[in-house]
Design an enzyme around this catalytic site. Sequence first.
Site: not given
Ligand code: GCV
Length: 614
Positions: A242, A321, A343, A349
Amino acid sequence: MKQASGTPAWLPFLPMDIPAGNSSAQLARSELAAGLAALASSQRVELEVKGADEGYDILLREGTLHIRGGEPGVLYGTYTLLQALARGEPAPLGNYRPRYPLRMLNHWDNMDGSVERGYAGGSLFFNNNRLAYDQARIHRYARMLASVGINAICLNNVNVRPPMDGLILPPQLDDLAGLANLLRPYGIRLLVCVDFAMPARHEPGTADPLSPQVQAWWALRAKQVYARIPDLAGFVVKADSEHRPGPHTYGRSHAQGANMLARALKPHGGLLFWRCFVYNCRQDWRDRQTDRPKAAYEHYAPLDGQFDDNVVLQIKSGPVDFQVREPVSPLLHALPQTKKALELQLAQEYTGQQIDLFYQAAQWQDIFRQLPPGGADYIAAVSNLGDDESWCGHDLALANLYAFGRTAWRGESLPGRYAMEWAALSFPEAAGEITKLLLASPHVYEKYAAPLGLGFMVNPQTHYGPSPEGYEYALWGTYHRANHEAIGIDRGPEGTNFTAQYPLHLRQRFERLTTCPDRLLLFFHRLRYDQRLADGRSLLQRIYDDHFEGAQEAEALQAAWLELAGRVPPEVHARVARRFEMQVQNAREWRDVINTYFYRKSGIPDEQGRLIHP
Ligand code: GCV
């Protein structure tokens, strides 16, 4: 800095202020004395402290209980005993050893005091780009974690950007060492997230892991950090993920990147947690070859055997995710020669953001059942905590933190047992009812929010509330490709062949329509709306039914909570009641948006003629 003091969480029988202790044994003694007094228990208890083991035994000898263990084992034993006594249970005699040596909470806290995907206020640790915390509250936080055996925390967001990278440099390092000292008696060790690209902004001018300057630079960083915090558990890294930088920038592999950092930590006994959340986040929705759940396996499975022994690959429980429902990540089956951490995400979320009630232990149980024998070597979870008075935004979301600690210690998720334990400690006068609410909650949410294993029908960015095509034409690789007659991705051999990443037994279970669990049907298959499911209903009718039922069941949860007035503290009752009001609204919105979406796509009405908005 003054923060809300936080509720006593599941330890209301202990005094809010914790007497200082320089060691776990001292702390155990004072907690024991305070706890026995508060519980009006005349039980004689003696602590026998030897060594530094986490394990402990609780024994009865001639009427006296003995808690025998190392530091912090005796502290864990003390909390186990006090919690059992508080629930009115007999002394929990036995031998206790943790399944995972490291049981970590990952905070995604930013140094400006915000929390990425935080639903409980601001950071407990940071403000104004520095460590700034309320000591008394951090003691209570640490006690809470120690009481369920969580023994490590990573303090800062995995998305490390300047100035957060400065956490491992003086002068911030002094503050970090101060926090490590505060947490140590609770058996909690620190980790920090570091930015892979950091040396490119310093003398080396590059972050190439094969550059001797870069290697020496990290070695020096590690030496300085360990000089101040000798028991630091290690670093956590999000790289090539990302838009975060990583070894791919320099044409190097993840193994080369991870090993370089691991070698800097090695002389100090540190671990390097390297996250595997790597996928193409700039996918073209027209591209049908790339299938996001395949990505992590494709990146890491070929590297098995190439990682140093202090590298731990940290793998999200599912291949996408943290959706409401996912199969286990096949990567957890694919790295026999590599250390792995599982994890989880306590931060809700995609599961209601601590507004909607969602008790997670059943979801973890489902994942644990799909893990290979031995599973993972370590366990981690993204924190759901913040500086909000109730810790989690939703008072009942604390059950997830409790259940995580218990799961991490035992190496198995027992949803009913942990819910009952937590409720009996937290709300003794309504424990049975609250346990029922917790256990029902994920099924209710799943019904109104996420049909049959489809994910990402959420509002983009916020990830709360329905938006059936919010990600359909986006770059993130998360598509359901609904049209007028069918929905879902065929991930079997005729489709993207994602299922080939699984060992045979799972692969066969997921590929066959007759054995694929309903809850994952649309994760693995593309199905027509008129496809008959095992119970005789059509796929579409099942989607309609789930959404109507889910919204109704959310109202039933709310009603059940309202009944509990007078049996939980009034301020908690009021806070949670407000959350349920929002949840009921959210559930209605999900029901109407999703049902309308499918009706408009398919033109097929609900068999029961309930209201859908054409
Ligand atoms: C910390 C998802 C979340 C992101 C997060 C990412 C990750 O995409 O929306 O906010 O970033 O996971 O686990 O690194």
